[in-house]
Design an enzyme around this catalytic site. Structure first.
Site, PDB file in Angstrom:
ATOM      1  N   CYS A  50     100.798 -46.585 -81.685  1.00 22.44           N
ATOM      2  CA  CYS A  50     100.823 -45.830 -82.952  1.00 22.44           C
ATOM      3  C   CYS A  50     102.121 -46.075 -83.706  1.00 22.44           C
ATOM      4  CB  CYS A  50     100.772 -44.324 -82.724  1.00 22.44           C
ATOM      5  SG  CYS A  50      99.326 -43.678 -81.921  1.00 22.44           S
ATOM      6  N   LYS A  88      90.915 -55.465 -79.879  1.00 19.97           N
ATOM      7  CA  LYS A  88      91.128 -56.729 -79.208  1.00 19.97           C
ATOM      8  C   LYS A  88      90.732 -56.606 -77.739  1.00 19.97           C
ATOM      9  CE  LYS A  88      94.808 -60.105 -79.508  1.00 19.97           C
ATOM     10  NZ  LYS A  88      96.258 -60.244 -79.637  1.00 19.97           N
ATOM     11  N   HIS A 143      95.249 -44.338 -78.037  1.00 21.39           N
ATOM     12  CA  HIS A 143      95.375 -45.622 -77.341  1.00 21.39           C
ATOM     13  C   HIS A 143      95.035 -45.528 -75.869  1.00 21.39           C
ATOM     14  CE1 HIS A 143      97.474 -46.447 -81.108  1.00 21.39           C
ATOM     15  NE2 HIS A 143      96.964 -47.660 -80.926  1.00 21.39           N
ATOM     16  N   LYS A 148      84.424 -48.924 -81.143  1.00 19.96           N
ATOM     17  CA  LYS A 148      85.718 -49.094 -81.800  1.00 19.96           C
ATOM     18  C   LYS A 148      86.040 -50.598 -81.826  1.00 19.96           C
ATOM     19  CE  LYS A 148      90.489 -47.848 -81.050  1.00 19.96           C
ATOM     20  NZ  LYS A 148      91.484 -47.371 -80.117  1.00 19.96           N
ATOM     21  N   CYS A 169     104.730 -43.656 -78.613  1.00 16.16           N
ATOM     22  CA  CYS A 169     103.566 -44.520 -78.387  1.00 16.16           C
ATOM     23  C   CYS A 169     103.755 -45.769 -79.251  1.00 16.16           C
ATOM     24  CB  CYS A 169     102.257 -43.818 -78.761  1.00 16.16           C
ATOM     25  SG  CYS A 169     100.859 -44.980 -78.721  1.00 16.16           S
ATOM     26  N   HIS A 211      90.214 -53.820 -91.219  1.00 19.24           N
ATOM     27  CA  HIS A 211      91.255 -54.078 -92.225  1.00 19.24           C
ATOM     28  C   HIS A 211      90.604 -54.519 -93.542  1.00 19.24           C
ATOM     29  CE1 HIS A 211      93.557 -55.258 -88.404  1.00 19.24           C
ATOM     30  NE2 HIS A 211      94.068 -54.114 -88.794  1.00 19.24           N
ATOM     31  N   CYS A 249      98.348 -41.017 -74.755  1.00 15.40           N
ATOM     32  CA  CYS A 249      98.104 -40.961 -76.193  1.00 15.40           C
ATOM     33  C   CYS A 249      96.592 -41.030 -76.367  1.00 15.40           C
ATOM     34  CB  CYS A 249      98.773 -42.126 -76.908  1.00 15.40           C
ATOM     35  SG  CYS A 249      98.040 -42.430 -78.527  1.00 15.40           S
ATOM     36  N   HIS A 280      90.685 -57.887 -88.981  1.00 15.08           N
ATOM     37  CA  HIS A 280      89.276 -57.715 -88.601  1.00 15.08           C
ATOM     38  C   HIS A 280      88.533 -56.935 -89.688  1.00 15.08           C
ATOM     39  CE1 HIS A 280      90.196 -53.592 -87.501  1.00 15.08           C
ATOM     40  NE2 HIS A 280      90.992 -53.950 -86.506  1.00 15.08           N
TER      41      HIS A 280
HETATM   42  N1  MSP Z   1     101.119 -50.710 -90.547  1.00 19.39           N
HETATM   43  C1  MSP Z   1     100.474 -49.460 -90.570  1.00 19.39           C
HETATM   44  C2  MSP Z   1     100.298 -48.962 -91.987  1.00 19.39           C
HETATM   45  C3  MSP Z   1     101.567 -48.864 -92.772  1.00 19.39           C
HETATM   46  S1  MSP Z   1     101.258 -48.376 -94.404  1.00 19.39           S
HETATM   47  C4  MSP Z   1     102.757 -48.014 -95.052  1.00 19.39           C
HETATM   48  C5  MSP Z   1      99.082 -49.573 -89.919  1.00 19.39           C
HETATM   49  N2  MSP Z   1      98.611 -50.827 -89.771  1.00 19.39           N
HETATM   50  S2  MSP Z   1      97.190 -51.171 -89.109  1.00 19.39           S
HETATM   51  O1  MSP Z   1      97.100 -52.595 -89.128  1.00 19.39           O
HETATM   52  O2  MSP Z   1      97.056 -50.526 -87.856  1.00 19.39           O
HETATM   53  O3  MSP Z   1      96.113 -50.576 -90.053  1.00 19.39           O
HETATM   54  C6  MSP Z   1      96.092 -50.938 -91.414  1.00 19.39           C
HETATM   55  C7  MSP Z   1      95.006 -50.175 -92.158  1.00 19.39           C
HETATM   56  O4  MSP Z   1      93.734 -50.600 -91.651  1.00 19.39           O
HETATM   57  C8  MSP Z   1      95.108 -48.667 -91.940  1.00 19.39           C
HETATM   58  O5  MSP Z   1      94.851 -47.977 -93.135  1.00 19.39           O
HETATM   59  C9  MSP Z   1      94.022 -48.399 -90.937  1.00 19.39           C
HETATM   60  O6  MSP Z   1      93.486 -47.110 -91.033  1.00 19.39           O
HETATM   61  C10 MSP Z   1      92.985 -49.446 -91.350  1.00 19.39           C
HETATM   62  N3  MSP Z   1      92.059 -49.742 -90.282  1.00 19.39           N
HETATM   63  C11 MSP Z   1      92.327 -50.299 -89.058  1.00 19.39           C
HETATM   64  N4  MSP Z   1      91.171 -50.353 -88.342  1.00 19.39           N
HETATM   65  C12 MSP Z   1      90.161 -49.828 -89.079  1.00 19.39           C
HETATM   66  C13 MSP Z   1      88.774 -49.683 -88.905  1.00 19.39           C
HETATM   67  N5  MSP Z   1      88.177 -50.026 -87.784  1.00 19.39           N
HETATM   68  N6  MSP Z   1      88.064 -49.188 -89.946  1.00 19.39           N
HETATM   69  C14 MSP Z   1      88.638 -48.880 -91.152  1.00 19.39           C
HETATM   70  N7  MSP Z   1      89.935 -49.003 -91.348  1.00 19.39           N
HETATM   71  C15 MSP Z   1      90.743 -49.395 -90.314  1.00 19.39           C
HETATM   72  O7  MSP Z   1      98.503 -48.557 -89.632  1.00 19.39           O
END
Ligand code: MSP
Length: 521
Positions: free
Chosen positions: A129, A303, A147, A300, A126, A19, A144, A16
């Site tokens: 997380c 999904k 979440h 936020k 959790c 990411h 948590c 999304h």
């Molecule tokens: N898999 C772990 C990271 C492992 S790194 C060795 C993880 N994955 S995640 O899919 O939840 O998040 C991936 C990255 O996207 C993280 O840096 C997270 O902070 C970032 N983001 C997820 N949602 C976000 C927003 N809404 N805004 C900005 N960044 C976000 O954590």
């Protein structure tokens, strides 16, 4: 040499905007460093984090094997990054055999260092997380806080990592260097070091089967974060001398210069990760940069809230020619490091004001006048000075300091100044008076500004920049070979024919937006 990494995304769902934000920001830096140092001196790693209880559960819920699930989602990530022009050098998946080997080697090293021991663990986990929580971490209802769901109470015989051994070394690293960026986050991380406890680094295979096995202990699987963090080593071919090419890349690039991560996973990157590296006897990254979170209409992105908009849909539904407007907006919407809020209205306003009006108009009216008053050729005249303190040096300093928003502002100041020269000098009036020399100076000013701005902005808007470059009549192949120093050392060849074309960016219109945008907007 510059080695840049992003966090690797969980493959429980498709990517999304949140990411995308992190990948775009890191891509902007990678493109900037390639301009400055040359492409062969930069390595940009991204990828997917494919093990653990969360992914296992998602696959189970779909009634498919984890492998089948992760293969499909990893492809969706790759496709999205292709659409967003994310120019990674390597896409790592933690399910690759090379990564299994690397993680086992890390485990062996940490064990040899005396940092891995078996003990019984009692506490909470959790799955959202993928982390163990203490009673202190929970909210009043025992949930948590991230979440908003109760963690699972666990009592397990697990392997532990002696994190507590590293408390003082970590404190020195964090307090006395600029390991943690932005600097204002440092205290938050230092607090995490208070009462640092050892961490559980494995789970019973019976609870989590979709994970890398603990060497010599088939009943245990390696904790997903130990596995995930090690991706940064595998990604540059680390710790193996079997493959000469891989080894060369590792020796050239290790350790990371900037590790881009979201603020929610700072603990893992600024505490667990350097401690693991210290234990394994490896050099530490230079900086971990914790960026902020993107919300969608102040909510936020999740999904369960149903507001996940696929970045690629946003591009198609606005009928955009490429990802540049989204890349530009996300870098501009908020000072990098702080949280930012995405709204469709501010997206449209930002693109229309900055790119279509400000920059687009400078290009269009300049080329129209060059065609009209200069036979469509770059006139033989010296550019006039721009009335702004913001120059190429400032832009470079802002990119280097990981302030893409400020780099953009400084570039826009130059565009404004060039538009200001046209407004002040009024070349159409000068032409009427027959002052063609002055007309030439004004237009040369805009043309050179456009050339310069196209290169300066290219880390953020690579396709738009290339389009400007081509409309200025320059060779598209030369665009890829440009270096940062060419901005001020080079200029447009006098007499070169410009190639005015279609406007590079249409104005964004409400009416153009389709279903996904309407749903979320
Ligand atoms: N898999 C772990 C990271 C492992 S790194 C060795 C993880 N994955 S995640 O899919 O939840 O998040 C991936 C990255 O996207 C993280 O840096 C997270 O902070 C970032 N983001 C997820 N949602 C976000 C927003 N809404 N805004 C900005 N960044 C976000 O954590």
């Amino acid at each position: 040499m510059t080695y840049l990494t992003t966090a690797i995304d969980y493959v429980n769902a498709e990517p999304h905007i949140g990411h995308a934000y992190e990948k775009i920001a890191t891509d902007v830096l990678a493109r900037f460093f390639r301009l400055v140092e040359g492409p062969e001196h930069v390595f940009f790693l991204t990828g997917t984090d494919e093990h653990g209880a969360k992914i296992q559960k998602t696959a189970e819920a779909k009634g498919i094997e984890p492998r089948q699930h992760v293969d499909a989602i990893a492809e969706a990530f790759k496709r999205t990054w292709a659409t967003l022009d994310i120019s990674y050098n390597r896409f790592i998946r933690t399910t690759e055999p090379a990564h299994y080997a690397l993680v086992s080697e890390m485990w062996r090293r940490m064990r040899e260092a005396g940092d891995i021991y078996k003990a019984s663990y009692e506490g909470f986990y959790c799955t959202g997380c993928e982390t163990f929580l203490t009673a202190r971490d929970l909210d009043e209802s025992g949930n948590c806080p991230l979440h908003n769901a109760p963690p699972t109470a666990v009592q397990e015989e697990n392997w532990f990592f002696r994190l507590s051994n590293y408390s003082e070394r970590l404190r020195t690293l964090i307090a006395e260097t600029d390991f943690v960026l932005p600097a204002w986050r440092r205290n938050e991380v230092l607090h995490m070091l208070d009462e640092l406890q050892d961490i559980s680094v494995s789970r019973p295979s019976s609870t989590v089967s979709w994970a890398i096995p603990v060497p010599d202990d088939p009943d245990q699987r390696i904790y997903v974060w130990i596995d995930a963090l090690s991706n940064y080593l595998t990604g540059v071919g680390g710790l193996t001398d079997r493959d000469e090419t891989a080894d060369k890349i590792f020796n050239r690039f290790w350790s990371p210069d900037i590790q881009m991560v979201g603020k929610d996973i700072v603990r893992f990157h600024a505490i667990y990760w350097p401690a693991m590296l210290m234990s394994a006897g490896l050099d530490l990254p230079l900086h971990v940069f914790a960026h902020g979170f993107i919300t969608l209409n102040d909510a936020k992105i999740s999904k369960s809230l149903g507001n996940v908009v696929r970045p690629a849909d946003l591009i198609t539904e606005y009928g955009l020619p490429n990802a540049d407007p989204l890349r530009y907006y996300l870098m501009r919407v908020t000072p990098f490091g702080q949280d930012g809020n995405f709204t469709y209205e501010s997206f449209r306003n930002c693109i229309n004001a900055d790119l279509s009006n400000n920059l687009g108009n400078l290009l269009n009216r300049t080329l129209t006048m060059v065609n009209k008053y200069c036979n469509g050729k770059v006139p033989d005249a010296a550019p006039l000075p721009l009335d702004t303190d913001m120059g190429v040096a400032q832009v470079r300093a802002h990119y280097t300091a990981i302030e893409p928003h400020a780099a953009i502002e400084a570039i826009l100041a130059q565009v404004d100044a060039a538009n200001g020269v046209i407004a002040r000098e009024q070349p159409w009036a000068l032409a009427k008076e027959g002052k063609l020399g002055q007309v030439a100076s004004v237009l040369r000013t805009s043309l050179e500004t456009l050339r310069s701005v196209a290169i300066q902005l290219s880390p953020v808007t690579p396709r738009l920049s290339r389009g400007i470059w081509q409309q200025l009549g320059c060779d598209p192949a030369a665009f890829d070979a440009l270096r940062w120093d060419d901005i001020e050392e080079g200029e447009l060849p006098t007499g070169q024919a410009v190639q005015q074309g279609e406007p590079l960016l249409p104005r964004l219109d409400d009416e153009l937006a389709g279903a996904a945008v309407k749903k979320a907007g």
